[in-house]
Design a protein around this motif. Structure first.
Motif, PDB file in Angstrom:
ATOM      1  N   PHE A  60       4.407 -16.668 -48.315  1.00  0.00           N
ATOM      2  CA  PHE A  60       3.664 -16.614 -49.575  1.00  0.00           C
ATOM      3  C   PHE A  60       3.013 -15.241 -49.610  1.00  0.00           C
ATOM      4  O   PHE A  60       2.386 -14.819 -48.634  1.00  0.00           O
ATOM      5  N   GLN A  61       3.143 -14.525 -50.746  1.00  0.00           N
ATOM      6  CA  GLN A  61       2.624 -13.154 -50.742  1.00  0.00           C
ATOM      7  C   GLN A  61       2.362 -12.617 -52.139  1.00  0.00           C
ATOM      8  O   GLN A  61       2.899 -13.131 -53.096  1.00  0.00           O
ATOM      9  N   PRO A  62       1.561 -11.551 -52.276  1.00  0.00           N
ATOM     10  CA  PRO A  62       0.757 -10.923 -51.239  1.00  0.00           C
ATOM     11  C   PRO A  62      -0.703 -11.357 -51.365  1.00  0.00           C
ATOM     12  O   PRO A  62      -1.132 -11.816 -52.420  1.00  0.00           O
ATOM     13  N   PHE A  63      -1.445 -11.209 -50.283  1.00  0.00           N
ATOM     14  CA  PHE A  63      -2.899 -11.356 -50.323  1.00  0.00           C
ATOM     15  C   PHE A  63      -3.454  -9.950 -50.120  1.00  0.00           C
ATOM     16  O   PHE A  63      -3.173  -9.309 -49.109  1.00  0.00           O
ATOM     17  N   ARG A  64      -4.239  -9.488 -51.105  1.00  0.00           N
ATOM     18  CA  ARG A  64      -4.605  -8.066 -51.148  1.00  0.00           C
ATOM     19  C   ARG A  64      -6.059  -7.798 -50.767  1.00  0.00           C
ATOM     20  O   ARG A  64      -6.924  -8.653 -50.937  1.00  0.00           O
ATOM     21  N   ASP A  65      -6.291  -6.583 -50.355  1.00  0.00           N
ATOM     22  CA  ASP A  65      -7.649  -6.028 -50.177  1.00  0.00           C
ATOM     23  C   ASP A  65      -8.558  -6.944 -49.365  1.00  0.00           C
ATOM     24  O   ASP A  65      -9.663  -7.278 -49.774  1.00  0.00           O
ATOM     25  N   TYR A 133       0.352  -9.245 -41.197  1.00  0.00           N
ATOM     26  CA  TYR A 133      -0.279  -8.023 -41.721  1.00  0.00           C
ATOM     27  C   TYR A 133       0.790  -6.964 -41.966  1.00  0.00           C
ATOM     28  O   TYR A 133       1.552  -6.611 -41.057  1.00  0.00           O
ATOM     29  N   GLU A 134       0.828  -6.449 -43.168  1.00  0.00           N
ATOM     30  CA  GLU A 134       1.816  -5.430 -43.555  1.00  0.00           C
ATOM     31  C   GLU A 134       1.092  -4.143 -43.951  1.00  0.00           C
ATOM     32  O   GLU A 134       0.151  -4.182 -44.755  1.00  0.00           O
ATOM     33  N   ALA A 135       1.549  -3.026 -43.418  1.00  0.00           N
ATOM     34  CA  ALA A 135       0.986  -1.732 -43.804  1.00  0.00           C
ATOM     35  C   ALA A 135       1.709  -1.236 -45.058  1.00  0.00           C
ATOM     36  O   ALA A 135       2.891  -0.915 -45.008  1.00  0.00           O
ATOM     37  N   ALA A 137       2.675   1.562 -47.620  1.00  0.00           N
ATOM     38  CA  ALA A 137       2.817   3.009 -47.400  1.00  0.00           C
ATOM     39  C   ALA A 137       1.655   3.783 -48.018  1.00  0.00           C
ATOM     40  O   ALA A 137       1.376   4.907 -47.631  1.00  0.00           O
ATOM     41  N   TRP A 138       0.997   3.166 -49.004  1.00  0.00           N
ATOM     42  CA  TRP A 138      -0.123   3.835 -49.683  1.00  0.00           C
ATOM     43  C   TRP A 138      -1.457   3.142 -49.376  1.00  0.00           C
ATOM     44  O   TRP A 138      -2.433   3.282 -50.126  1.00  0.00           O
ATOM     45  N   GLY A 139      -1.500   2.376 -48.277  1.00  0.00           N
ATOM     46  CA  GLY A 139      -2.747   1.702 -47.910  1.00  0.00           C
ATOM     47  C   GLY A 139      -3.857   2.722 -47.677  1.00  0.00           C
ATOM     48  O   GLY A 139      -3.607   3.868 -47.274  1.00  0.00           O
ATOM     49  N   LEU A 164       6.784  -6.390 -40.955  1.00  0.00           N
ATOM     50  CA  LEU A 164       7.424  -5.081 -41.139  1.00  0.00           C
ATOM     51  C   LEU A 164       8.170  -5.077 -42.456  1.00  0.00           C
ATOM     52  O   LEU A 164       8.767  -6.087 -42.849  1.00  0.00           O
ATOM     53  N   ASP A 165       8.145  -3.946 -43.122  1.00  0.00           N
ATOM     54  CA  ASP A 165       8.855  -3.790 -44.393  1.00  0.00           C
ATOM     55  C   ASP A 165       9.539  -2.423 -44.324  1.00  0.00           C
ATOM     56  O   ASP A 165       8.862  -1.397 -44.211  1.00  0.00           O
ATOM     57  N   SER A 166      10.867  -2.442 -44.365  1.00  0.00           N
ATOM     58  CA  SER A 166      11.610  -1.189 -44.138  1.00  0.00           C
ATOM     59  C   SER A 166      11.197  -0.111 -45.136  1.00  0.00           C
ATOM     60  O   SER A 166      11.149   1.066 -44.793  1.00  0.00           O
ATOM     61  N   PHE A 167      10.888  -0.517 -46.371  1.00  0.00           N
ATOM     62  CA  PHE A 167      10.545   0.521 -47.341  1.00  0.00           C
ATOM     63  C   PHE A 167       9.300   1.291 -46.915  1.00  0.00           C
ATOM     64  O   PHE A 167       9.282   2.526 -46.940  1.00  0.00           O
ATOM     65  N   HIS A 168       8.256   0.566 -46.522  1.00  0.00           N
ATOM     66  CA  HIS A 168       7.003   1.251 -46.199  1.00  0.00           C
ATOM     67  C   HIS A 168       7.178   2.201 -45.011  1.00  0.00           C
ATOM     68  O   HIS A 168       6.605   3.294 -44.989  1.00  0.00           O
ATOM     69  N   SER A 169       7.963   1.780 -44.036  1.00  0.00           N
ATOM     70  CA  SER A 169       8.150   2.626 -42.850  1.00  0.00           C
ATOM     71  C   SER A 169       9.093   3.795 -43.137  1.00  0.00           C
ATOM     72  O   SER A 169       8.808   4.933 -42.768  1.00  0.00           O
ATOM     73  N   VAL A 190      10.303 -10.007 -41.329  1.00  0.00           N
ATOM     74  CA  VAL A 190      10.793  -8.652 -41.585  1.00  0.00           C
ATOM     75  C   VAL A 190      11.326  -8.589 -43.005  1.00  0.00           C
ATOM     76  O   VAL A 190      12.202  -9.370 -43.383  1.00  0.00           O
ATOM     77  N   GLN A 191      10.748  -7.696 -43.776  1.00  0.00           N
ATOM     78  CA  GLN A 191      11.207  -7.492 -45.146  1.00  0.00           C
ATOM     79  C   GLN A 191      12.097  -6.253 -45.189  1.00  0.00           C
ATOM     80  O   GLN A 191      11.790  -5.241 -44.552  1.00  0.00           O
ATOM     81  N   LEU A 192      13.168  -6.363 -45.946  1.00  0.00           N
ATOM     82  CA  LEU A 192      14.112  -5.254 -46.007  1.00  0.00           C
ATOM     83  C   LEU A 192      14.297  -4.796 -47.443  1.00  0.00           C
ATOM     84  O   LEU A 192      14.378  -5.607 -48.363  1.00  0.00           O
ATOM     85  N   SER A 206       8.252   2.688 -54.777  1.00  0.00           N
ATOM     86  CA  SER A 206       8.378   1.340 -54.213  1.00  0.00           C
ATOM     87  C   SER A 206       8.438   0.254 -55.283  1.00  0.00           C
ATOM     88  O   SER A 206       9.190  -0.706 -55.172  1.00  0.00           O
ATOM     89  N   ARG A 207       7.643   0.400 -56.321  1.00  0.00           N
ATOM     90  CA  ARG A 207       7.540  -0.685 -57.299  1.00  0.00           C
ATOM     91  C   ARG A 207       8.668  -0.671 -58.325  1.00  0.00           C
ATOM     92  O   ARG A 207       8.846  -1.635 -59.059  1.00  0.00           O
ATOM     93  N   HIS A 208       9.419   0.427 -58.414  1.00  0.00           N
ATOM     94  CA  HIS A 208      10.422   0.526 -59.475  1.00  0.00           C
ATOM     95  C   HIS A 208      11.845   0.808 -58.989  1.00  0.00           C
ATOM     96  O   HIS A 208      12.791   0.547 -59.710  1.00  0.00           O
ATOM     97  N   PHE A 209      11.985   1.375 -57.810  1.00  0.00           N
ATOM     98  CA  PHE A 209      13.318   1.883 -57.439  1.00  0.00           C
ATOM     99  C   PHE A 209      13.904   1.293 -56.171  1.00  0.00           C
ATOM    100  O   PHE A 209      14.940   1.741 -55.714  1.00  0.00           O
ATOM    101  N   ARG A 210      13.236   0.343 -55.553  1.00  0.00           N
ATOM    102  CA  ARG A 210      13.853  -0.242 -54.350  1.00  0.00           C
ATOM    103  C   ARG A 210      15.215  -0.815 -54.720  1.00  0.00           C
ATOM    104  O   ARG A 210      15.446  -1.194 -55.872  1.00  0.00           O
ATOM    105  N   ASN A 211      16.108  -0.894 -53.766  1.00  0.00           N
ATOM    106  CA  ASN A 211      17.353  -1.620 -53.999  1.00  0.00           C
ATOM    107  C   ASN A 211      17.828  -2.298 -52.709  1.00  0.00           C
ATOM    108  O   ASN A 211      17.128  -2.254 -51.695  1.00  0.00           O
ATOM    109  N   LEU A 238      14.730 -10.072 -48.046  1.00  0.00           N
ATOM    110  CA  LEU A 238      14.790  -8.953 -48.984  1.00  0.00           C
ATOM    111  C   LEU A 238      13.570  -8.974 -49.894  1.00  0.00           C
ATOM    112  O   LEU A 238      13.186 -10.036 -50.392  1.00  0.00           O
ATOM    113  N   GLU A 239      12.976  -7.824 -50.080  1.00  0.00           N
ATOM    114  CA  GLU A 239      11.871  -7.733 -51.033  1.00  0.00           C
ATOM    115  C   GLU A 239      12.114  -6.497 -51.875  1.00  0.00           C
ATOM    116  O   GLU A 239      11.844  -5.370 -51.449  1.00  0.00           O
ATOM    117  N   ILE A 240      12.663  -6.716 -53.067  1.00  0.00           N
ATOM    118  CA  ILE A 240      13.172  -5.602 -53.858  1.00  0.00           C
ATOM    119  C   ILE A 240      12.450  -5.541 -55.201  1.00  0.00           C
ATOM    120  O   ILE A 240      12.665  -6.392 -56.066  1.00  0.00           O
TER     121      ILE A 240
END
Ligand SMILES: O=C(O)c1ccc(O)c(O)c1
Ligand SMILES: [Mg+2]
Length: 628
Positions: A60-65, A133-135, A137-139, A164-169, A190-192, A206-211, A238-240
């Motif tokens: 279930f996601q995300p829980f923010r801030d 906990y996910e980092a 990329a703009w945290g 882990l989320d491949s996009f952020h790393s 693991v999110q890819l 990240s919010r518009h161009f992942r594939n 997958l989280e696209i």
């Protein structure tokens, strides 16, 4: 290995998303909070729907801030978390994703964050829930998985783990090797995601161009290999976030996602046999040795136009099918099949698309293994009634609904022309055409990634950069799919507007298909002469083009005059030279191209495309002359 996908990756309401995800064969689903909030069914009903579809909720996601806040915001964040835990219990969601804070009020400090997570883990444990906990990329303070891992490590709680989320790393170019030392059981999911190489703000990218993995340019395979090396055994999810996917067909996007994970896991298995999770071994990616034939469907009247065109191009009729109304035309190593059957898929393709190149035959090492690989990657096998004595040629449906046949040289398939066709001694006015240089397929721009993934997953091919081609009425995006030998070259053209030539073609033929076929010649000037003698008037290129060409490339005036006389377009690169000649259009915008490559020219004459397209548009609709 379990597969999962976030609902945010797919269009539709929550029910449509879940149905498409289940139909594509996923094991699990991440419920993206907004997809649930926007839906009008209770948590218990959603839980029932998920279960009835044979899915499980992975996250279930995300829980923010959440982390690092001073009081009183800290207390409020825990209260918010408790409300979400209530919801998760009702949904049957075992794990929540907490993404690193972007709140201006959040304070830094690994230990402070770790203390917050330890307490959150305590509270989650009381309910049998887990926290990851996910980092981002703009945290604000934590934007690197090495830091989120350090927070998780110091929180030191069995119900707190890393996400882990491949996009952020990968978007931050953090080496995937830094993942290998993390204990696999502390990675909770693991999110890819992949993404095209773009130079832009991380959040927007990240919010518009992942594939899907394999559709973009990030080293997702390296990332997944590193994850495998940790011993991680949970779902690959997958989280696209992608604007096109949000408006695309839920079923198609979900299927692409499933295909991308099978392809990815297969590459991990090959590269890390000692540690990769157990997945069935697929036959290896297939090297295409050449295009054996292209098959057209047509009705009798339009077949006459096509036959006449092939005749002018120097083809000879070399065979007639023994039991079907199907003919073979040949020149050099090229085979063109013309199918005028009144039943079967050829006819169905004719009824939908009109005269069209709906099938192609590829020469491979092992046709059955190719079929097996394609099927394992969710391609739809294609088989048609076979008359006694005929061959069942392994085949799959292509993305646009056409057919791809597989031929090889170690089975009866190598005798396909002799077995199925009555040979004819036909002679043509040979124009020196030798083989297929490339095949151009046109589709709506939104479908392009689907095609790219399909070809990349099944065949050994590389994709070139996305090139913008200017049409007088809009933009066409063009991308090359080719192997290093040049024995399979496809150009994919994605139309954004129906007013472009490509868009018009799609509209008139009701869907994507082959829009042009390029043949190779060893001497394009000789070919041009032969075509002229055969009565073919090529596409007329504007004189302005040749004036510019001469100036732009400092060419010899006589040489440019010869090009102009023959309506040949010219380009060169560091490796060599390129010549292009076009037939007029026929049908709804289909055409042939003839090319000559000298030296090691690697491109497709993209610089010339706008002038060719403008000429084609002139030839379709003669310019209206203003009346005085
Ligand atoms: O863009 C975001 O806010 C966002 C949210 C949750 C995620 O898992 C993620 O990778 C990004
Ligand atoms: Mg994520």
């Amino acid at each position: 290995m379990k597969t999962s996908i976030a609902t945010v990756s797919i269009s539709g309401d929550l029910r449509e998303k879940l149905e498409a995800i289940a139909a594509a064969g996923f094991d699990g689903v991440e419920i993206f909070e907004n997809d649930f909030l926007a839906f009008d069914r209770s948590p218990a009903e959603v839980r029932g729907m998920v279960a009835d579809l044979g899915l499980e909720i992975t996250l279930f996601q995300p829980f923010r801030d959440f982390e690092g806040l001073p009081e009183p915001q800290r207390g409020q964040a825990f209260d918010r978390a408790e409300r979400k835990f209530d919801l998760m219990e009702e949904l049957g969601a075992p794990l929540v994703l907490v993404c690193s804070s972007v709140a201006p009020a959040a304070l830094g400090g690994i230990d402070r964050a770790a203390a917050d997570f330890r307490e959150l883990g305590e509270r989650a444990a009381k309910r049998g829930l887990k926290v990851g906990y996910e980092a981002l990329a703009w945290g604000r303070h934590v934007n690197d998985h090495r830091d989120s891992w350090e927070v998780v490590r110091r929180a030191d709680h069995p119900n707190v783990g890393l996400i882990l989320d491949s996009f952020h790393s990968l978007s931050r170019r953090i080496s995937s090797d830094t993942i290998r030392s993390i204990p696999g059981d502390k990675i909770f999911i693991v999110q890819l995601a992949d993404a095209p190489a773009l130079d832009m703000d991380l959040l927007y990218w990240s919010r518009h161009f992942r594939n899907m993995p394999g559709e973009g340019d990030l080293p997702v395979v390296d990332f997944a290999r590193a994850v495998a090396a940790t011993g991680y055994n949970g779902p690959l999810s997958l989280e696209i976030f992608n604007d096109q996917f949000r408006s695309g067909s839920p079923r198609t996007i979900a299927l692409d996602g499933h295909r991308s994970l099978i392809f990815l896991m297969d590459q991990v298995r090959e590269a890390e046999p000692a540690v990769a999770p157990k997945v069935p071994a697929l036959p290896p990616r297939v090297s295409v040795k050449g295009v054996s034939f292209v098959e057209f469907t047509a009705d009798e009247t339009e077949a006459d136009t096509l036959r006449a065109m092939l005749g002018k191009l120097g083809f000879a009729r070399t065979g007639k099918h023994k039991s079907k109304s199907v003919e073979r035309f040949s020149q050099g190593a090229i085979n063109i099949v013309v199918n005028t059957e009144r039943e079967g898929l050829a006819h169905a393709a004719y009824l939908t698309h009109g005269t069209s190149a709906y099938a192609m035959g590829l020469l491979v090492d092992d046709a059955q293994a190719t079929l097996a690989r394609a099927k394992a990657l969710d391609a739809q096998p294609f088989a048609q009634r076979v008359a006694p004595g005929e061959l069942a040629i392994p085949a799959v449906r292509g993305v646009g609904g056409g057919v791809i046949y597989f031929l090889d040289e170690h089975t009866d398939l190598k005798r396909v022309w002799d077995v199925e066709f009555e040979a004819e001694p036909g002679s043509g006015n040979d124009a020196g055409l030798m083989g297929f240089d490339h095949i151009a397929q046109t589709m709506n721009y939104e479908e392009m990634l689907t095609w790219i993934l399909f070809y990349r997953a099944i065949f050994v091919v590389d994709k070139g950069p996305m090139v913008d081609v200017v049409d007088p009425s809009g933009l066409v995006r063009s991308q090359v799919i080719e192997n290093s030998a040049g024995s399979l070259r496809l150009t994919l053209n994605g139309a954004e507007s129906h007013r472009t030539l490509a868009g018009h073609f799609i509209a008139e033929t009701f869907g994507s298909s082959v829009q042009h076929i390029a043949f190779s010649s060893a001497d394009i000037f000789a070919t041009a002469q032969a075509l002229k003698a055969n009565g073919l008037i090529p596409l007329q290129i504007s004189a302005n083009y040749y004036d510019d060409l001469q100036a732009r490339l400092s060419l010899d005036a006589d040489f440019v005059a010869r090009l102009a006389e023959c309506n040949i377009l010219y380009d060169r690169d560091a490796g060599g030279e390129f010549f292009q000649l076009y037939t007029p259009n026929f049908g709804e915008g289909f055409f042939f191209e003839i090319v000559e490559r000298r030296g090691r020219y690697a491109g497709y004459g993209a610089v010339n495309a706008p002038f060719r397209i403008a000429a084609q548009k002139r030839s379709i609709r003669p310019p209206t002359i203003p009346s005085k």
